[in-house]
Each structure stands twice: as C-alpha cells, then as structure tokens.
Write an enzyme that holds these catalytic residues in place. Structure first.
Site, mmCIF file in Angstrom:
data_model
loop_
_atom_site.group_PDB
_atom_site.id
_atom_site.type_symbol
_atom_site.label_atom_id
_atom_site.label_comp_id
_atom_site.label_asym_id
_atom_site.label_seq_id
_atom_site.Cartn_x
_atom_site.Cartn_y
_atom_site.Cartn_z
ATOM 1 N N LYS A 257 -4.696 23.511 -73.922
ATOM 2 C CA LYS A 257 -6.012 24.004 -73.527
ATOM 3 C C LYS A 257 -6.778 24.344 -74.798
ATOM 4 O O LYS A 257 -6.464 25.308 -75.492
ATOM 5 C CB LYS A 257 -5.894 25.226 -72.619
ATOM 6 C CG LYS A 257 -7.249 25.695 -72.087
ATOM 7 C CD LYS A 257 -7.098 26.728 -70.988
ATOM 8 C CE LYS A 257 -8.437 27.076 -70.356
ATOM 9 N NZ LYS A 257 -8.286 28.031 -69.237
ATOM 10 N N ASP A 352 -10.117 33.633 -60.230
ATOM 11 C CA ASP A 352 -10.669 32.283 -60.066
ATOM 12 C C ASP A 352 -9.738 31.476 -59.169
ATOM 13 O O ASP A 352 -9.328 30.363 -59.504
ATOM 14 C CB ASP A 352 -10.808 31.619 -61.443
ATOM 15 C CG ASP A 352 -11.745 30.415 -61.415
ATOM 16 O OD1 ASP A 352 -12.502 30.269 -60.439
ATOM 17 O OD2 ASP A 352 -11.720 29.622 -62.372
#
Length: 530
Positions: A257, A352
């Site tokens: 990431k 989220d």
C-alpha cells in the site's frame, strides 16, 4: 489471442443476449489476472473487442453492463478524456447518473477536481437518472473538497490540543486530531516491530509516482528487498495497493500500500489489532508486516489474499442478472456480526466497513458440518478478512463514552447519525453492515425511509421489500435493531444475539450447512478460476 467463453450456461443465452459471452470472458480474464502471472493483455484485448463490436448497437447504449466495460477501457487508457468523449458520441448511458458519478470519481482520484465538478454538473444539467442520487454524490464531493480546505487551514492556524477542546464531540478523522495522537504516541510506535522510519524522501531507481501510469513488472526497492509489481489491487484518493512478488519469487506474494502523503496511522491500528484480537479471530482482520515511512511516501507491506472481495462476489451476480443465494447471505452476515462483535469489544472501530474492504478467505481443508457453529476446524480459515484501516478509530485514546462527529463522505455508507448531523460511535460500522447485507440480498445500495411508530416516535427501515420466501423475521429483526440504535442497550450483546439468531437458523437443519458448503465451492470456482 483472446477467446470468448464457451460456458454452456452462457451459450444457451448468447443468442438472446450477444453481450453475455463477452461479459463472462472479461470476468474470467480479470480473475486470471488477479490470481496468476498474466500481464493483463488479454483483458485489454477483450475489452477493446467488446467495445468495437457493440458501441454502435442501439440495444446496449443504455445497458449498465456495457457502461462498466467502457470504464474498464477508460482505466487502461492513457487519455481518459478522449474515451469519455467517445462514450458521449456513441450516447452510452448519457442519461444514467452512474456515467457521471463514476467518471467524476475517476477524475477526483487523479486530482482533477475542477473537471470532476464539471462532470457532476453536466449530468445534473441532463437530468440523468436517478437525479437525486447524482445530486447527493455531488454534494458529498463538495463536502470532501471542503474537508480538504478545512484540514489545510487547521494545519496552518491551529496550535491547540484537539483533545482539550471545549467540545463534547471530536472528529476522529480530522487531520489535526490524528497528527496530535501520532505525536503523543511516537515513542510507543517507534518500538513496534516492522517500523522503519526515514527523514529522507524515497530515492529508489523506479519513482513511485511512475506506478500510477504503468506498474506491471516494474521492480521497486524498499528496505533492502526488491518487489516486482504484478498489478494494481486497489486504488483510493491518496493510496494505491499493488500485488507484488518479493525478490521476484511468485511463492512470496504481498500487498504494497503506497500512500502520499505518508500516513502511519494505519500501521498503528494494525499493531493494536495484533495486541487486542484473540489468536482464534486474528486472521479475520488482516496483517501488516512492515511500514517503510519516508518524507514523501509511506509503504505498508501486508498479506495478499488472492480470492477477491465480497464486492466481487456481489458483482458476479449483478453481471449475470442473478442474486446471491440467501444461505450465502446468511453465512456472510454471521461472519460480519462476529467480526464487529470481536472488533468493538477490543475498543476499535473500522470506520470504512464496506464490501470492497472485506476479502474472502477459503479453507485449505474440506469443510465439515460439525464444526460450523463453533467456527472450529477448517471453518477457522473460511470467511472474511477486513482490511484498509486508514479510518480506524482507537476508542481507548479518547475519554470513556466519547461520541464522535464528522462525516465519512462515503456515498451510500453514511450512517443515520451522520445524515442527521448527530453524534455517533459504533454505528458507523453497524450501518455499513446493513448496507452490505442489503447489497447481497438486492444487488443495490440501501435506501432507508423514516416511518412513524405507534408510540409517537419514528423508526428507520429499508425501502426495498423482502421476498416472501426469504427468512423475513431474521432480516427484519437485523435491520430494525441496527438502524434504530437504542443507547440503553449494550450493543455488543445486541450483535451477539443477532449473530446467534442466524446461527440457530443455519443449525436447525443439517441440509442448510451442507448446501452452504456446496455454494462456497461454487463461489470459489467462479471467483478464483483462471
């Protein structure tokens, strides 16, 4: 050369729907690219061929399936604007709000904010349907832009301690709040295993910025290791996730990431998960091995799970016009309820909770009926894995009982409290669970309505009705309890009771678990076929 699918189930329908074989072939090529060493050329060839074949066909001009193929084409093109112009020239879904909403998000991710705003305005001027959805999407876009401006102004003008503000509620996602928390915990974070900070900018031979345009088979050097990029596994506004081979070894696969500006908060949350989540449940929440923190970028090295996401499972039904089997919906609902029960009891909120962030895990050994209820044996390896902790909230860092303010800005996943500008806590996750369940059952995002209750108050419920052959009592109870949070009830006990109700149903007949096993095998074959 790309070859169209010859699946018998598809062939029988291809006369009536010539697009369908192309959709299946593209799906198989995407699955093959995600799970193997393909370079993606077959996807590009199929997508281009599909568009050439059908772009002048009036039948598919307003077909959402064909619209999604165009977006795959756009994603691979170096000139997205010319692709959009071609879509307009061919009148591809020009009165469908999805065209403008998706393209605007595409532009926003590339930093073309003014262009994104103009696309929203273009769709609204054309009364693209559903118009209200598009207007909401534009409003959320405006909110996101305001949040960026506000965050920048906070960094310039605010020197006070955000945790000492004379306010009852705090925005846990505020740039200043996160920055303050990280500063206070720096000495603790610096001792974490896998933490590799540097005050210098990343200086590898391959610029990280070049990965945004073309990443396949590029090799980046990070912390003394070489990572061969095999493809983009996900993308957000500030970060991209890449599948990579460590030192070019296809048996050692990780997810990288890469984020700009550098962001270490997610690494902190991962280490809290390591500490607080019991070993039995730990594999349900993802693992981060290392964080390489530079002055300009952060690179988080995580486990790579190759079986796709719950969103992929939902989409596989949308493509064929079908629906996820109710037993599968029940199974994943049990998984998500158990997941939030464990997470919230550890004092962590995900923030989220959506199907894109739920990776599917499959057991290595054959599943048995006996171990289902206790989630033991092979069932330990079967289920979901929650990732992307950039919005994670550690409630132990705040005063006990703290409620939060702030908007997730995630269209379709804003909890009731956010919609009504009220304080919230765990509802940000439980509302997300309700939306995901709705997507599994109906293949659509959840819309809610406010109804008057007999006691003079009101309650919320989904607008979409349940099918008569579903387990209506189970679903009605789930939505009623989670959409209408009673502050006087222990929400962990509520999650447990809801989970137990679904488990009781599944264990009421051996045939149900047996059918579930068959459906999971079928799903794995569909999602993971190469």
């Amino acid at each position: 050369m790309a070859v169209l699918s010859r699946d018998p189930a598809v062939s029988s329908s291809s006369i009536d729907d010539p697009l369908l074989p192309w959709l299946w072939s593209i799906k198989k090529a995407v699955d093959a690219f995600s799970s193997s060493n393909h370079d993606g050329s077959e996807i590009d060839e199929l997508v281009s061929g599909c568009i050439r074949t059908f772009k002048s066909n009036d039948r598919y001009r307003n077909d959402v399936r064909f619209l999604k193929i165009w977006f795959l084409y756009m994603d691979a093109s170096p000139d997205s604007e010319s692709v959009f112009r071609e879509m307009e020239q061919n009148k591809i879904c020009t009165y469908n709000s999805l065209l403008y909403e998706t393209y605007a998000l595409f532009l926003e991710a590339k930093g073309k904010l003014t262009d994104a705003l103009m696309v929203y305005q273009l769709g609204i001027s054309r009364n693209a349907k559903p118009l209200e959805r598009l207007k909401k999407a534009q409003a959320l876009f405006s909110d996101r832009m305001s949040e960026i401006v506000h965050a920048c102004s906070l960094e310039k003008t605010s020197n006070r301690d955000p945790l000492e503000l004379d306010e009852r509620f705090i925005n846990p996602w505020s740039t200043s709040v996160i920055k303050d928390l990280l500063q206070k915990m720096h000495s603790q974070i610096s001792k974490y295993n896998g933490y590799h900070p540097s005050t210098k900018a990343y200086s590898g031979k391959v610029p990280l910025s070049s990965l945004q345009k073309s990443a396949r088979n590029k090799v980046v050097e990070i912390g003394g290791k070489k990572y061969q990029i095999k493809g983009c596994a996900g993308q957000g506004g500030f970060a991209q996730v890449f599948k990579a081979y460590v030192n070019s070894n296809p048996d050692d696969v990780v997810a990288l990431k890469i984020q700009k500006p550098a962001f270490e908060w997610e690494f902190y949350i991962y280490r809290q998960l390591d500490k607080r989540i019991p070993d039995k449940e730990r594999s349900s929440f993802g693992f981060a091995h290392r964080l390489h923190l530079y002055a300009d970028y952060s690179i988080l090295v995580c486990d790579y799970i190759s079986h796709g996401t719950l969103q992929d499972a939902i989409n596989s039904n949308v493509v064929t016009g079908g629906f996820m089997e109710e037993i599968l919906c029940i199974y994943y609902t049990i998984e998500m309820l158990s997941m939030l029960e464990t997470l919230h009891s550890a004092g962590i909120i995900h923030g989220d909770f959506k199907p894109d962030n739920l990776l599917i895990r499959y057991a290595r050994d054959e599943l048995t009926e006996d171990d289902f209820r206790d989630h033991t044996g092979p069932w330990l390896d079967q289920g979901l894995c929650l990732v992307d902790w950039g919005r994670g909230i550690d409630i132990n860092l705040f005063p006990q009982g703290m409620k939060f303010k702030g908007d997730s800005r995630t269209s379709g996943f804003r909890c009731v409290e956010m919609q009504e500008s009220k304080p919230w806590a765990f509802q940000v996750d439980t509302y997300g669970l309700c939306v995901i369940v709705h997507m599994m059952l109906h293949n659509s995002y959840m819309e809610i309505e406010k109804r008057a209750s007999p006691d003079g108050g009101y309650f919320y419920k989904p607008k979409s009705p349940f099918k008569r052959y579903w387990q209506i009592n189970l679903w009605e109870n789930l939505f009623r309890k989670l959409l209408n949070f009673d502050p006087n009830i222990d929400h962990l006990m509520l999650l447990k009771n809801l989970r137990t109700s679904f488990q009781d149903y599944m264990c009421s007949s051996p045939q149900l678990v047996k059918k579930l096993k068959q459906l999971l095998v079928k799903q794995r074959t569909s999602l993971c076929s190469s």
